[in-house]
Scaffold this motif. Structure first.
Motif, PDB file in Angstrom:
ATOM      1  N   PHE A   1      52.966   0.159 -13.727  1.00 24.62           N
ATOM      2  CA  PHE A   1      52.286  -0.283 -14.952  1.00 24.62           C
ATOM      3  C   PHE A   1      51.530   1.122 -15.517  1.00 24.62           C
ATOM      4  CE2 PHE A   1      52.622  -4.009 -12.680  1.00 24.62           C
ATOM      5  CZ  PHE A   1      53.212  -4.567 -13.592  1.00 24.62           C
ATOM      6  N   PHE A   2      51.003   2.142 -14.724  1.00 20.30           N
ATOM      7  CA  PHE A   2      50.406   3.011 -14.961  1.00 20.30           C
ATOM      8  C   PHE A   2      51.213   4.100 -15.638  1.00 20.30           C
ATOM      9  CE2 PHE A   2      46.865   2.086 -11.636  1.00 20.30           C
ATOM     10  CZ  PHE A   2      45.828   1.819 -12.750  1.00 20.30           C
ATOM     11  N   ILE A   3      52.409   4.115 -15.204  1.00 23.06           N
ATOM     12  CA  ILE A   3      53.694   5.124 -15.479  1.00 23.06           C
ATOM     13  C   ILE A   3      53.792   4.751 -17.200  1.00 23.06           C
ATOM     14  CG2 ILE A   3      56.015   5.725 -15.627  1.00 23.06           C
ATOM     15  CD1 ILE A   3      55.786   5.806 -12.255  1.00 23.06           C
ATOM     16  N   ALA A   4      53.885   3.283 -17.335  1.00 18.97           N
ATOM     17  CA  ALA A   4      54.210   2.897 -18.636  1.00 18.97           C
ATOM     18  C   ALA A   4      53.124   3.366 -19.582  1.00 18.97           C
ATOM     19  CB  ALA A   4      54.467   1.421 -18.753  1.00 18.97           C
ATOM     20  N   SER A   5      51.937   3.144 -19.560  1.00 14.17           N
ATOM     21  CA  SER A   5      50.887   3.376 -20.258  1.00 14.17           C
ATOM     22  C   SER A   5      50.713   5.059 -20.309  1.00 14.17           C
ATOM     23  CB  SER A   5      49.489   2.747 -19.771  1.00 14.17           C
ATOM     24  OG  SER A   5      49.158   3.259 -18.602  1.00 14.17           O
ATOM     25  N   ALA A   6      50.942   5.784 -19.383  1.00 14.85           N
ATOM     26  CA  ALA A   6      50.664   7.199 -19.491  1.00 14.85           C
ATOM     27  C   ALA A   6      51.872   7.552 -20.258  1.00 14.85           C
ATOM     28  CB  ALA A   6      50.903   7.815 -18.031  1.00 14.85           C
ATOM     29  N   ALA A   7      53.184   7.052 -20.075  1.00 13.79           N
ATOM     30  CA  ALA A   7      54.559   7.619 -20.872  1.00 13.79           C
ATOM     31  C   ALA A   7      54.164   7.290 -22.290  1.00 13.79           C
ATOM     32  CB  ALA A   7      55.666   6.840 -20.370  1.00 13.79           C
ATOM     33  N   TYR A   8      53.511   5.900 -22.607  1.00 14.78           N
ATOM     34  CA  TYR A   8      53.301   5.592 -24.057  1.00 14.78           C
ATOM     35  C   TYR A   8      52.686   6.753 -24.806  1.00 14.78           C
ATOM     36  CZ  TYR A   8      51.488   3.135 -28.086  1.00 14.78           C
ATOM     37  OH  TYR A   8      51.215   2.713 -29.550  1.00 14.78           O
ATOM     38  N   ARG A   9      51.735   7.185 -24.156  1.00 16.67           N
ATOM     39  CA  ARG A   9      50.590   8.284 -24.513  1.00 16.67           C
ATOM     40  C   ARG A   9      51.216   9.477 -24.869  1.00 16.67           C
ATOM     41  NH1 ARG A   9      47.025   6.257 -21.335  1.00 16.67           N
ATOM     42  NH2 ARG A   9      46.862   7.987 -20.096  1.00 16.67           N
ATOM     43  N   ALA A  10      52.037   9.820 -23.582  1.00 13.17           N
ATOM     44  CA  ALA A  10      52.524  11.268 -23.637  1.00 13.17           C
ATOM     45  C   ALA A  10      53.769  11.292 -24.613  1.00 13.17           C
ATOM     46  CB  ALA A  10      53.123  11.677 -22.284  1.00 13.17           C
ATOM     47  N   PHE A  11      54.480  10.432 -24.743  1.00  9.04           N
ATOM     48  CA  PHE A  11      55.753  10.641 -25.699  1.00  9.04           C
ATOM     49  C   PHE A  11      55.527  10.168 -27.118  1.00  9.04           C
ATOM     50  CE2 PHE A  11      58.381   9.066 -21.743  1.00  9.04           C
ATOM     51  CZ  PHE A  11      58.046  10.278 -21.128  1.00  9.04           C
ATOM     52  N   ARG A  12      54.232  10.212 -27.652  1.00  8.94           N
ATOM     53  CA  ARG A  12      53.962   9.865 -28.999  1.00  8.94           C
ATOM     54  C   ARG A  12      54.334  11.091 -29.701  1.00  8.94           C
ATOM     55  NH1 ARG A  12      48.142   7.181 -29.516  1.00  8.94           N
ATOM     56  NH2 ARG A  12      47.939   8.238 -27.669  1.00  8.94           N
TER      57      ARG A  12
END
Lengths: 413, 210
Positions: free
Chosen positions: B124-135
């Protein structure tokens, strides 16, 4: 001539000397035995560059046999007082391969090897080696290139430290993450929240943990000046005891020893995920204004960084684990990438001696870049001119160059 | 003297350990292994300090009935129960790892599931971090997004089903640009670690001494 110019003149001869020395020591051994035609033999020799616990047995039989054709190798041992023991069977050995390294031996015993070969054409033939005792060496010749690199590396650092001591101004580029340390502590103070310094799950023997402890003193001092609680949850008891001393002294240096409380630096658990759960719990309860994740981290890095992000803390992270850097970049405000973590204490202190060592490191990095460039060129030319073959001048030169930098047991990433 | 002696010990030990790296002859050849054993012994003693650091604040919480004192009581109960389980395995079953010992039961049915629970949070943490990083707000972030999407498509069966070249593109990204960048960082890290070690050995930097 300025000292910088003098040094620039010294560097190329040093590098050339290193290359020539490495080349000389790594040239192929011309004394290697050439197999005589049609004759079968077995030889035993001391394994070079070892601790005297092994012997290398080589043999020559018929190269026309299939690769999986085996013979039986026996070991005859004579004790230190001359008493012979019954022969021990080592096992089947591939005959065409022609080499076996016998390990776990003793320097006080004499070993003789017997190779039994059974073929339908010639029946059973036995080859017997000369007796020999293994010997330990005092220097591992395979590590000569590493030794020379250590000498050059040390010399470069000492040289730049002396330059820095003599008053030479040394430029170090700005590191955003370190510039932000004071702001982060200031922000936590304004919010009335503590500062968390998390040294990771490394032991006191990890260089990243030591670098983290160096930075800890500077940041703890700043926090003490602002009368902000500075908390360090630890995963390792030795790190905890050292960190306790570091923070205590930092508070004393700031003139606020009365503000230090021993439970600021606490041991949680040495279990990786137990530690992550403990630190996450502390973060959620105490809501620190600033979090420094500096040290040795593995899979718990993102669990910690995302929790810090969730509570809105300003986060500065740094680790020498390349696999964890992307997680820190994604979840933290500032990330010290690789070597920046090691440069941090020097950068924050601005002591000339420490800055000099960073410049020495930069010089070695420049030398590495030149070596890599030459290696890429040689290997490209070797690959193109050899067309996949290892024969010819350029492929051989490229291989010789690669061997200069080969280290025993090396490899990795 | 209080400062000079530790610096001298560090200098001598540091140089000695560097020298032993090049000497295969006994007793130098296995000196690194011996040092690790000594380190384990010292760590074992330090664990007593660690336990004191862990338990003391929780005992205070219970005695002073601070907020959340029940959690402190739970921690002390867990610590004591695990200690008893370890003693039972060691004294009765003669090994802490004995399959029928209490400690292995605690390990298999309490510790391992708890570790697994924490580890699974990572997804879940990877998903939330990836969402921020990949904008895709900047060119660099867009490049990151594109390469991440290509790598993800190349690593899941649906990617190959969509276009058979996705695994090849993924392989190229991981083997060439990713490895090149990673090796650059690794060279810097190794040099930085060596320079830090040298500074500590020479007594220029003293993180262990204040």
């Amino acid at each position: 001539m300025s000292s910088n110019q003098r040094m620039k003149k010294r560097i190329p001869p040093v590098v050339c000397a290193w290359l020539i020395l490495c080349a000389g020591l790594l040239l192929p051994d011309s004394r290697a035995d050439a197999p005589p035609d049609g004759e079968w033999w077995i030889k035993v020799a001391d394994t070079p560059n070892d601790d005297g616990r092994s012997l290398t047995i080589t043999w020559w039989t018929d190269p026309a046999w299939p690769a999986d054709f085996t013979g039986t190798l026996l070991r005859h041992v004579t004790g230190s007082e001359g008493q012979a023991k019954p022969a021990e069977e080592i096992g089947p050995v591939p005959l065409v391969e022609g080499v076996f390294v016998d390990e776990s031996l003793s320097t006080s015993r004499i070993y003789k090897y017997e190779l039994i070969v059974q073929t339908p054409e010639s029946g059973v033939r036995t080859l017997l080696s000369e007796p020999l005792s293994p010997k330990a060496q005092w220097f591992n010749r395979e590590k000569i290139n590493i030794l020379l690199s250590v000498v050059i590396f040390t010399a470069a650092i000492v040289l730049f430290i002396n330059l820095a001591k003599s008053g030479q101004r040394l430029y170090i580029r700005k590191i955003a993450g370190l510039e932000a340390v004071e702001d982060a502590v200031g922000r936590a103070t304004e919010l009335g929240r503590p500062v968390f310094h998390i040294p990771g799950i490394g032991t006191i023997g990890d260089v990243a943990t030591l670098a983290s402890l160096s930075i800890m003193r500077r940041v703890a001092k700043k926090a003490a000046e602002y009368a902000t609680p500075f908390k360090v949850p630890c995963c390792e008891p030795l790190v905890m005891t050292t960190a306790q001393e570091v923070v205590k002294v930092a508070y004393a240096e700031a003139g606020r020893p009365d503000l230090f409380r021993p439970d600021y630096v606490r041991f949680l658990t040495n279990d990786q995920f137990g530690y992550a759960a403990g630190v996450d719990g502390m973060m959620m309860r105490e809501r620190p204004g600033a979090i420094l994740l500096l040290g040795w981290f593995m899979a718990e890095s993102l669990i910690l960084a995302e929790t810090g992000n969730h509570i809105g803390a300003i986060q500065i992270a740094g680790t020498d684990q390349a696999s964890q850097l992307p997680f820190f970049v994604a979840a933290c405000d500032y990330t010290l990438i690789g070597e920046e973590l090691y440069a941090a204490s020097s950068y924050l202190d601005r002591e000339p001696v420490l800055l000099g060592s960073i410049r020495g490191q930069d010089l070695i990095k420049a030398i590495f870049m030149v070596i890599i460039l030459v290696g890429v060129l040689l290997n490209t030319i070797g690959s193109v001119s050899g067309r996949g073959s290892e024969e010819g001048r350029w492929p051989v030169t490229a291989k010789w160059f690669n061997d200069l930098f080969h280290s025993p047991g090396g490899g990795g990433e | 003297m209080k400062r000079e002696i530790p610096i001298l010990i560090t200098l001598i030990t540091g140089i000695f350990m560097v020298v032993t790296f090049f000497i295969p002859h006994w007793p130098f050849g296995d000196m690194e292994q011996r040092a690790l054993i000594w380190f384990s012994i010292v760590s074992g003693f330090a664990m007593v300090l660690g336990i004191d650091s862990l338990l003391a604040p929780h005992f205070k919480n219970i005695i002073r009935r601070r907020a959340g004192w029940f959690h402190s009581a739970l921690l002390i109960f867990g610590f004591t129960a695990t200690l008893i389980a370890g003693l039972q395995s060691g004294l009765v079953r003669h090994s802490i790892l004995a399959g029928d010992g209490w400690f292995m039961w605690v390990y298999l049915y309490i510790i391992v599931p708890l570790q697994g629970t924490m580890f699974s949070l990572l997804a879940f943490f990877i998903a939330s971090a990836a969402y921020r990083a990949f904008r895709a707000r900047t060119i660099v972030a867009t490049l990151l997004l594109v390469s991440a999407v290509l790598v993800m498509l190349g690593r899941v069966p649906i990617g190959e089903a969509l276009w058979s070249r996705f695994p090849d593109i993924q392989g190229w990204i991981m083997a060439i640009p990713q490895t090149a960048a990673r090796r650059g960082i690794m060279i810097g890290i190794y040099l930085g670690a060596a320079a830090t070690a040298l500074r500590i050995i020479l007594g220029i930097e003293k993180p262990y001494l204040n």
